[in-house]
Design a protein around this motif. Structure first.
Motif, PDB file in Angstrom:
ATOM      1  N   LEU A   1      76.765  58.017  65.953  1.00  0.00           N
ATOM      2  CA  LEU A   1      76.477  59.010  67.027  1.00  0.00           C
ATOM      3  C   LEU A   1      75.884  60.316  66.483  1.00  0.00           C
ATOM      4  CD1 LEU A   1      77.498  58.629  70.153  1.00  0.00           C
ATOM      5  CD2 LEU A   1      78.384  57.035  68.453  1.00  0.00           C
ATOM      6  N   GLY A   2      74.892  61.046  67.219  1.00  0.00           N
ATOM      7  CA  GLY A   2      74.515  62.214  66.349  1.00  0.00           C
ATOM      8  C   GLY A   2      74.214  63.154  67.597  1.00  0.00           C
ATOM      9  N   TRP A   3      74.070  64.466  67.043  1.00  0.00           N
ATOM     10  CA  TRP A   3      73.559  65.575  67.652  1.00  0.00           C
ATOM     11  C   TRP A   3      72.103  65.866  67.153  1.00  0.00           C
ATOM     12  CZ3 TRP A   3      75.953  67.480  71.782  1.00  0.00           C
ATOM     13  CH2 TRP A   3      77.310  67.213  72.072  1.00  0.00           C
ATOM     14  N   PHE A   4      71.366  66.369  68.142  1.00  0.00           N
ATOM     15  CA  PHE A   4      69.834  66.627  67.894  1.00  0.00           C
ATOM     16  C   PHE A   4      69.699  67.873  68.892  1.00  0.00           C
ATOM     17  CE2 PHE A   4      67.777  63.300  65.643  1.00  0.00           C
ATOM     18  CZ  PHE A   4      68.860  62.309  65.781  1.00  0.00           C
ATOM     19  N   ARG A   5      68.821  68.850  68.448  1.00  0.00           N
ATOM     20  CA  ARG A   5      68.505  70.044  69.272  1.00  0.00           C
ATOM     21  C   ARG A   5      67.008  70.048  69.379  1.00  0.00           C
ATOM     22  NH1 ARG A   5      70.947  74.743  65.273  1.00  0.00           N
ATOM     23  NH2 ARG A   5      69.048  74.573  63.549  1.00  0.00           N
ATOM     24  N   GLN A   6      66.470  70.744  70.357  1.00  0.00           N
ATOM     25  CA  GLN A   6      65.197  70.934  70.699  1.00  0.00           C
ATOM     26  C   GLN A   6      65.032  72.536  71.319  1.00  0.00           C
ATOM     27  OE1 GLN A   6      63.288  68.136  73.023  1.00  0.00           O
ATOM     28  NE2 GLN A   6      61.273  68.588  72.233  1.00  0.00           N
ATOM     29  N   ALA A   7      64.474  73.213  70.573  1.00  0.00           N
ATOM     30  CA  ALA A   7      63.992  74.638  70.988  1.00  0.00           C
ATOM     31  C   ALA A   7      62.782  74.688  71.794  1.00  0.00           C
ATOM     32  CB  ALA A   7      63.808  75.514  69.678  1.00  0.00           C
ATOM     33  N   PRO A   8      62.620  75.540  72.605  1.00  0.00           N
ATOM     34  CA  PRO A   8      61.222  75.913  73.537  1.00  0.00           C
ATOM     35  C   PRO A   8      60.293  75.443  72.425  1.00  0.00           C
ATOM     36  CG  PRO A   8      62.649  77.423  74.136  1.00  0.00           C
ATOM     37  CD  PRO A   8      63.374  76.675  72.872  1.00  0.00           C
ATOM     38  N   GLY A   9      59.068  74.518  72.702  1.00  0.00           N
ATOM     39  CA  GLY A   9      57.841  74.344  71.961  1.00  0.00           C
ATOM     40  C   GLY A   9      58.023  73.799  70.673  1.00  0.00           C
ATOM     41  N   LYS A  10      59.097  73.386  70.225  1.00  0.00           N
ATOM     42  CA  LYS A  10      59.459  72.774  68.892  1.00  0.00           C
ATOM     43  C   LYS A  10      59.763  71.263  69.238  1.00  0.00           C
ATOM     44  CE  LYS A  10      60.495  76.782  66.276  1.00  0.00           C
ATOM     45  NZ  LYS A  10      61.331  77.487  65.235  1.00  0.00           N
ATOM     46  N   GLU A  11      59.782  70.388  68.131  1.00  0.00           N
ATOM     47  CA  GLU A  11      60.140  69.036  68.324  1.00  0.00           C
ATOM     48  C   GLU A  11      61.687  68.897  68.185  1.00  0.00           C
ATOM     49  OE1 GLU A  11      56.057  66.953  66.167  1.00  0.00           O
ATOM     50  OE2 GLU A  11      57.927  66.730  65.263  1.00  0.00           O
ATOM     51  N   ARG A  12      62.063  67.826  68.678  1.00  0.00           N
ATOM     52  CA  ARG A  12      63.580  67.663  68.630  1.00  0.00           C
ATOM     53  C   ARG A  12      63.873  67.314  67.131  1.00  0.00           C
ATOM     54  NH1 ARG A  12      65.958  63.897  73.035  1.00  0.00           N
ATOM     55  NH2 ARG A  12      64.772  65.199  74.063  1.00  0.00           N
ATOM     56  N   GLU A  13      65.012  68.183  66.757  1.00  0.00           N
ATOM     57  CA  GLU A  13      65.465  68.138  65.154  1.00  0.00           C
ATOM     58  C   GLU A  13      66.780  67.600  65.068  1.00  0.00           C
ATOM     59  OE1 GLU A  13      65.303  71.587  62.994  1.00  0.00           O
ATOM     60  OE2 GLU A  13      66.586  72.762  64.445  1.00  0.00           O
ATOM     61  N   PHE A  14      67.115  66.893  63.989  1.00  0.00           N
ATOM     62  CA  PHE A  14      68.421  66.438  63.828  1.00  0.00           C
ATOM     63  C   PHE A  14      69.208  67.411  63.279  1.00  0.00           C
ATOM     64  CE2 PHE A  14      71.787  64.022  62.149  1.00  0.00           C
ATOM     65  CZ  PHE A  14      72.007  64.408  60.763  1.00  0.00           C
ATOM     66  N   VAL A  15      70.530  67.387  63.686  1.00  0.00           N
ATOM     67  CA  VAL A  15      71.539  68.390  63.666  1.00  0.00           C
ATOM     68  C   VAL A  15      72.869  67.492  62.772  1.00  0.00           C
ATOM     69  CG1 VAL A  15      73.566  69.797  64.322  1.00  0.00           C
ATOM     70  CG2 VAL A  15      71.372  69.824  65.697  1.00  0.00           C
ATOM     71  N   ALA A  16      73.482  66.436  62.976  1.00  0.00           N
ATOM     72  CA  ALA A  16      74.241  65.852  62.437  1.00  0.00           C
ATOM     73  C   ALA A  16      74.568  64.565  63.084  1.00  0.00           C
ATOM     74  CB  ALA A  16      75.611  66.792  62.798  1.00  0.00           C
TER      75      ALA A  16
END
Length: 130
Positions: A34-49
């Motif tokens: 199971l993972g967490w990702f994040r996506q800021a406006p105008g950016k690609e989805r990125e791995f968190v943990a």
């Protein structure tokens, strides 16, 4: 299979927030990462943990290491992300996701790629003000 993320909100820099992700449906969760990702406006989805559900082994992006903690509650089938010392740069929509484990040996870097995950939650917005 459904993943329901919650817990986002608006916080000031330096403060903490805890995200939750409830996993439901027909899933043998012990065979998943199971993972967490994040996506800021105008950016690609990125791995968190990410966390190997059965063993509790964790892996973090360098940008959050030492500030964020991923863990899970087996009894509740719920994934968490405890976020401390938040920065404005952490502002993003946060997604939880599940990836099946298909190999005996797990390469942690493999599971930093969104393409490895086949189940996704709807996302929860975290906004950190300066």
């Amino acid at each position: 299979v459904q993943l329901q993320a919650s817990g986002g909100g608006l916080v000031e820099a330096g403060n903490s927030l805890r995200l939750s992700c409830e996993v439901s449906g027909r899933i043998f969760i012990d065979s998943y990462i199971l993972g967490w990702f994040r996506q800021a406006p105008g950016k690609e989805r990125e791995f968190v943990a990410h966390i190997r559900w059965s063993r509790g082994y964790t892996y973090y992006a360098d940008s959050v290491k030492g500030r964020f903690t991923i863990n899970r509650d087996n009894a509740k089938n719920t994934l968490y992300l405890q976020m401390n010392s938040l920065k404005p740069g952490d502002t993003a929509v946060y997604f939880c996701a599940a990836a099946p484990i298909r190999t005996v040996i797990i390469d942690n870097d493999d599971y930093t790629r969104p393409s490895k995950y086949n189940y996704w939650g709807q996302g929860t917005l975290v906004t950190v003000s300066s």
